[in-house]
Structure formats: structure tokens, C-alpha cells
Write an enzyme that holds these catalytic residues in place. Sequence first.
Site, PDB file in Angstrom:
ATOM      1  N   HIS A 104      29.526  14.023   7.792  1.00 19.68           N
ATOM      2  CA  HIS A 104      29.555  15.331   7.123  1.00 19.68           C
ATOM      3  C   HIS A 104      28.325  16.153   7.503  1.00 19.68           C
ATOM      4  CE1 HIS A 104      33.023  15.456   4.520  1.00 19.68           C
ATOM      5  NE2 HIS A 104      32.706  14.350   3.868  1.00 19.68           N
ATOM      6  N   GLY A 116      29.990   8.986  -2.629  1.00 22.77           N
ATOM      7  CA  GLY A 116      29.089   9.677  -1.709  1.00 22.77           C
ATOM      8  C   GLY A 116      29.410  11.161  -1.699  1.00 22.77           C
ATOM      9  N   GLN A 163      29.407  19.564   1.626  1.00 21.41           N
ATOM     10  CA  GLN A 163      30.544  19.532   0.693  1.00 21.41           C
ATOM     11  C   GLN A 163      30.316  20.382  -0.554  1.00 21.41           C
ATOM     12  OE1 GLN A 163      30.816  14.974   0.771  1.00 21.41           O
ATOM     13  NE2 GLN A 163      32.944  15.639   0.522  1.00 21.41           N
ATOM     14  N   CYS A 187      38.001  11.350   0.443  1.00 20.06           N
ATOM     15  CA  CYS A 187      36.910  12.310   0.611  1.00 20.06           C
ATOM     16  C   CYS A 187      37.054  13.377  -0.465  1.00 20.06           C
ATOM     17  CB  CYS A 187      36.993  12.941   1.998  1.00 20.06           C
ATOM     18  SG  CYS A 187      35.724  14.196   2.280  1.00 20.06           S
ATOM     19  N   LEU A 188      35.967  13.709  -1.144  1.00 19.56           N
ATOM     20  CA  LEU A 188      36.046  14.688  -2.235  1.00 19.56           C
ATOM     21  C   LEU A 188      36.443  16.077  -1.729  1.00 19.56           C
ATOM     22  CD1 LEU A 188      32.987  13.618  -4.436  1.00 19.56           C
ATOM     23  CD2 LEU A 188      35.403  13.070  -4.766  1.00 19.56           C
ATOM     24  N   HIS A 192      30.424   7.862   6.873  1.00 17.21           N
ATOM     25  CA  HIS A 192      31.252   9.010   6.453  1.00 17.21           C
ATOM     26  C   HIS A 192      30.374  10.214   6.097  1.00 17.21           C
ATOM     27  CE1 HIS A 192      34.911  10.607   4.119  1.00 17.21           C
ATOM     28  NE2 HIS A 192      33.926  11.390   3.720  1.00 17.21           N
ATOM     29  N   GLU A 193      29.308   9.953   5.322  1.00 11.37           N
ATOM     30  CA  GLU A 193      28.455  11.063   4.856  1.00 11.37           C
ATOM     31  C   GLU A 193      27.566  11.608   5.971  1.00 11.37           C
ATOM     32  OE1 GLU A 193      29.337  12.298   2.142  1.00 11.37           O
ATOM     33  OE2 GLU A 193      30.451  10.580   1.367  1.00 11.37           O
TER      34      GLU A 193
HETATM   35 ZN    ZN Z   1      33.826  13.154   2.685  1.00  6.95          ZN
END
Ligand code: ZN
Length: 173
Positions: A141, A48, A53, A95-96, A137-138
Site C-alpha cells: 500500500h 493492518g 488507505q 483489505c479495508l 500487504h501494507e
Molecule cells: Zn489493504
Amino acid sequence: MSLLKIVYYPEPVLLTAGKPVSEDEFKKDLGGVVENMFETMYAAGGVGLAAPQVGISKRFFVMDVPGEDETRQKAAFINPEIVHIDGEQVGEEGCLSFPGLFQVVKREMRVVVRAEDVKGEKFEMDLTDLAARCVLHETDHCDGIVFLDRVSALKRELAKSKIKRLQETGKWA
Ligand SMILES: [Zn+2]
């Protein structure tokens, strides 16, 4: 197609609620941005990736979660809205925007999410397990919330000092 630069915590864009995508923006090249986000996510090995991000302060994200059978839950969610949650799951999340940092996070087991696709068509998805975790999670964000906000204060402080050490040794970039 081009790869976008993923920003790392604590970039302010990650801690700021994104603006909704407007009617006008659907007419522009939203599809192109979404394609680049899928490519960037695959290249980074994630499931994701949300607009903040990659430095875009907007409410949208992409997801591609492998299912248990042949089903693959791949979609772009523009202006996502969680309309129902239930159950509970506890599991490790990455998480990226937090390279190499993993946290055990409690999330709901099931989520019903409403969103628009790149053309502005509304859709609804009913998801469980990893896909539900990913959507939660997304969507966080999109609202300027990161997974560290979902763990205990103690775990958050430990993670922050680990990040600080990584930053000092140049490994957080
Ligand atoms: Zn993340």
C-alpha cells in the site's frame, strides 16, 4: 482520538506510491495520526492499515496481529523497508479498501522489515505467517500497490467486474 475515513479502490491515492516521512514530520503530530489509524483499524475490524488507505500519501502503516501464544505483534512502521524475504504461503486476504472482497494471494512466509517508530527510532522485526503477510500487504500500500495486483490477470478481471457491480448497486461505499 478520532476515526478517519477509509478510502475505497479505485481512489487514486491507493494507486500512488506514498512519499517517505521526513525528519520534520516526525516532530509534528505523527503519533496522533498513528493513534487515529489504530482506532480506525480496530473499528473496521482489520489487522493492518496503511496511510494511503486514509487518504494520506505517505509511507507508513499500523499493524496489530494476534500471535499464536500471548505475543501480539503491534507496531507502527514508518518508512518501512523489506530487507529479507523467504518461503511461501498461500492464503485468503482481505483489505479495508475493498469491503467484502477476498482473494487468495501467494506471499512469502517470512519477512524481515526495517522501519522507524513514531519518534524516528529505527527498529527491525523478523516476522512469519499472518504478520509477514500483513507487513507485505501494507508495505505494498505504501508503494501504491493493492492486493489485486498480486493475483492472476483472470482473477483480477473477475474481481474488477464484481466491484463494478457493487459500485452500481451502491454497495461499494
Ligand atoms: Zn489493504
